[in-house]
Scaffold this motif. Structure first.
Motif, mmCIF file in Angstrom:
data_model
loop_
_atom_site.group_PDB
_atom_site.id
_atom_site.type_symbol
_atom_site.label_atom_id
_atom_site.label_comp_id
_atom_site.label_asym_id
_atom_site.label_seq_id
_atom_site.Cartn_x
_atom_site.Cartn_y
_atom_site.Cartn_z
ATOM 1 N N ASP A 180 0.659 -1.851 -0.205
ATOM 2 C CA ASP A 180 -0.056 -0.092 -0.047
ATOM 3 C C ASP A 180 1.021 0.956 -0.335
ATOM 4 O O ASP A 180 2.187 1.229 0.325
ATOM 5 C CB ASP A 180 -0.775 0.204 1.281
ATOM 6 N N GLU A 181 0.261 2.226 -0.212
ATOM 7 C CA GLU A 181 1.127 3.301 -0.251
ATOM 8 C C GLU A 181 1.145 3.955 1.267
ATOM 9 O O GLU A 181 0.382 3.646 2.243
ATOM 10 C CB GLU A 181 0.520 4.190 -1.036
ATOM 11 N N GLU A 182 1.929 4.859 1.722
ATOM 12 C CA GLU A 182 2.181 5.282 2.975
ATOM 13 C C GLU A 182 2.123 7.417 2.659
ATOM 14 O O GLU A 182 2.646 7.301 1.940
ATOM 15 C CB GLU A 182 3.503 5.007 3.258
ATOM 16 N N ALA A 183 2.009 7.002 4.024
ATOM 17 C CA ALA A 183 2.188 8.920 3.787
ATOM 18 C C ALA A 183 2.471 9.174 5.606
ATOM 19 O O ALA A 183 1.837 9.034 6.749
ATOM 20 C CB ALA A 183 0.714 9.239 3.538
ATOM 21 N N THR A 184 3.631 9.546 5.713
ATOM 22 C CA THR A 184 3.728 10.205 6.855
ATOM 23 C C THR A 184 3.065 11.227 7.398
ATOM 24 O O THR A 184 2.214 11.845 6.847
ATOM 25 C CB THR A 184 5.294 10.345 7.541
ATOM 26 N N PRO A 185 2.955 11.561 8.920
ATOM 27 C CA PRO A 185 2.297 12.382 9.461
ATOM 28 C C PRO A 185 2.749 14.581 8.102
ATOM 29 O O PRO A 185 2.602 15.278 8.044
ATOM 30 C CB PRO A 185 2.144 12.802 10.714
ATOM 31 N N GLY A 186 4.241 14.000 8.145
ATOM 32 C CA GLY A 186 4.688 15.054 8.024
ATOM 33 C C GLY A 186 5.048 15.057 6.890
ATOM 34 O O GLY A 186 4.441 16.293 6.239
ATOM 35 N N GLN A 187 4.488 14.478 6.160
ATOM 36 C CA GLN A 187 3.708 14.595 3.578
ATOM 37 C C GLN A 187 2.846 15.777 4.031
ATOM 38 O O GLN A 187 2.306 16.366 3.851
ATOM 39 C CB GLN A 187 4.588 13.010 3.913
ATOM 40 N N ALA A 188 2.087 14.943 5.314
ATOM 41 C CA ALA A 188 0.846 15.342 4.835
ATOM 42 C C ALA A 188 0.500 17.077 5.534
ATOM 43 O O ALA A 188 -0.427 17.299 4.690
ATOM 44 C CB ALA A 188 -0.058 14.797 6.300
ATOM 45 N N GLN A 189 0.984 17.127 6.501
ATOM 46 C CA GLN A 189 1.571 18.264 6.915
ATOM 47 C C GLN A 189 1.770 19.213 5.953
ATOM 48 O O GLN A 189 1.882 20.595 5.912
ATOM 49 C CB GLN A 189 2.030 18.321 7.999
ATOM 50 N N GLU A 190 2.977 18.608 5.178
ATOM 51 C CA GLU A 190 3.700 19.981 3.934
ATOM 52 C C GLU A 190 2.435 19.871 2.963
ATOM 53 O O GLU A 190 2.599 20.886 2.752
ATOM 54 C CB GLU A 190 4.508 18.668 3.607
ATOM 55 N N VAL A 191 1.522 19.242 2.609
ATOM 56 C CA VAL A 191 0.898 19.379 1.205
ATOM 57 C C VAL A 191 -0.158 20.479 2.374
ATOM 58 O O VAL A 191 -0.902 21.193 1.253
ATOM 59 C CB VAL A 191 -0.256 18.180 1.469
ATOM 60 N N LEU A 192 -0.654 20.295 2.884
ATOM 61 C CA LEU A 192 -1.327 21.257 4.234
ATOM 62 C C LEU A 192 -0.947 22.051 4.193
ATOM 63 O O LEU A 192 -1.759 23.466 3.371
ATOM 64 C CB LEU A 192 -1.767 20.413 5.214
ATOM 65 N N ALA A 193 0.137 22.834 3.917
ATOM 66 C CA ALA A 193 0.877 23.844 4.114
ATOM 67 C C ALA A 193 0.667 24.379 2.823
ATOM 68 O O ALA A 193 0.505 25.455 2.432
ATOM 69 C CB ALA A 193 2.311 23.955 5.312
ATOM 70 N N THR A 194 1.247 23.527 2.079
ATOM 71 C CA THR A 194 1.728 24.071 0.844
ATOM 72 C C THR A 194 0.875 24.741 -0.222
ATOM 73 O O THR A 194 0.499 25.623 -0.627
ATOM 74 C CB THR A 194 2.871 23.509 -0.139
ATOM 75 N N THR A 195 -0.500 23.859 0.260
ATOM 76 C CA THR A 195 -2.270 24.396 -0.773
ATOM 77 C C THR A 195 -2.445 25.317 0.802
ATOM 78 O O THR A 195 -4.063 26.033 0.146
ATOM 79 C CB THR A 195 -2.542 23.279 -0.362
#
Ligand code: SAM
Length: 231
Positions: free
Chosen positions: A147-162
């Motif tokens: 399965d794909e993986e997404a760390t909390p850090g990656q989620a926060q980065e996508v949120l901040a970037t958008t």
């Protein structure tokens, strides 16, 4: 992955654990569930008095969701196709176990840019996603579950970037998911009502204690992130 007999899964311990996960998601009144799967969160939110609707791009999941929950508005649509005809309509957008798919298989930045438009100015987005900690990685390897993986850090980065402002996060889920097997794994406890209830209570208590002790990143199976459109 094709999931066999989701009805039976939702009527076993997994159904109770899934409801615990749903109860973690604290939204506004008009809610969109992106990647709603079998619709359990949409249904849960509507039974709690919210006005929730769900979209998913998988026709099989939407067919099951519409059969399970015929009174809940669940439609076949991809996150990419959500048009700003409903711009500013939603108080909250929730993604339960869907973010890692958006990050790994789609253009997450484009999607979150569109989700931003769909929210009203004080709107909130809530991500609940598998925490890719050591135990999850080991068990997936043993089960040959890719399965794909997404760390909390990656989620926060996508949120901040958008354009979102991350307001908080926490961890949840210690033993319920592993013992219930979720939708695809082996169920490790007999399907007895009293036992399911006991395991679910234990899971809730342990999740709280582990998170309080600061061990969530290493021991919890799920993380939750809340982010607002306003700063
Ligand atoms: C792991 S399932 C989680 C389903 C449900 N939210 C739950 O918690 O049971 C991920 C879901 O996201 C959906 N999905 C993945 N990418 C999507 C996209 N771009 N737009 C809409 N749904 C998507 C998949 O079809 C799948 O049903």
């Amino acid at each position: 992955m094709k999931i066999k007999q989701p009805e039976q899964r939702l009527q076993s311990l997994w159904g109770q654990i899934d409801r615990q996960h749903n109860a973690q998601i604290a939204p506004g009144s008009r809610i969109l569930d992106v990647g709603c799967g079998y619709g359990s969160l949409v249904h849960y939110l509507n039974t709690q008095g919210y006005q929730a609707q769900g979209v998913d791009l998988d026709p099989d999941s939407v067919e099951v969701a519409q059969r399970f929950f015929p009174d809940d508005p669940i439609t076949l649509a991809s996150a990419e196709s959500l048009l700003p005809t409903q711009a500013g309509y939603f108080d909250a957008i929730v993604l339960k176990d869907a973010f890692h798919h958006l990050l790994g298989e789609h253009d997450a930045l484009q999607i979150f840019g569109a989700l931003y438009q769909l929210l009203q100015p004080q709107g909130r987005v809530v991500i609940l996603d598998p925490n890719p900690m050591w135990l999850l990685k080991i068990l997936r390897r043993i089960a040959r579950h890719q399965d794909e993986e997404a760390t909390p850090g990656q989620a926060q980065e996508v949120l901040a970037t958008t354009g979102f402002t991350v307001k908080g996060y926490h961890y949840y889920e210690v033993c319920g998911l592993a013992l219930s097997g979720g939708y695809v794994g082996l169920r490790l406890v007999p399907n007895w009502g009293w036992l399911n209830g006991s395991v679910a209570s234990l899971n809730h208590g342990l999740s709280w204690m582990v998170a309080r002790a600061g061990l969530g990143p290493t021991l919890c199976w799920r993380y939750l992130i809340y982010a607002d459109k306003s700063s």
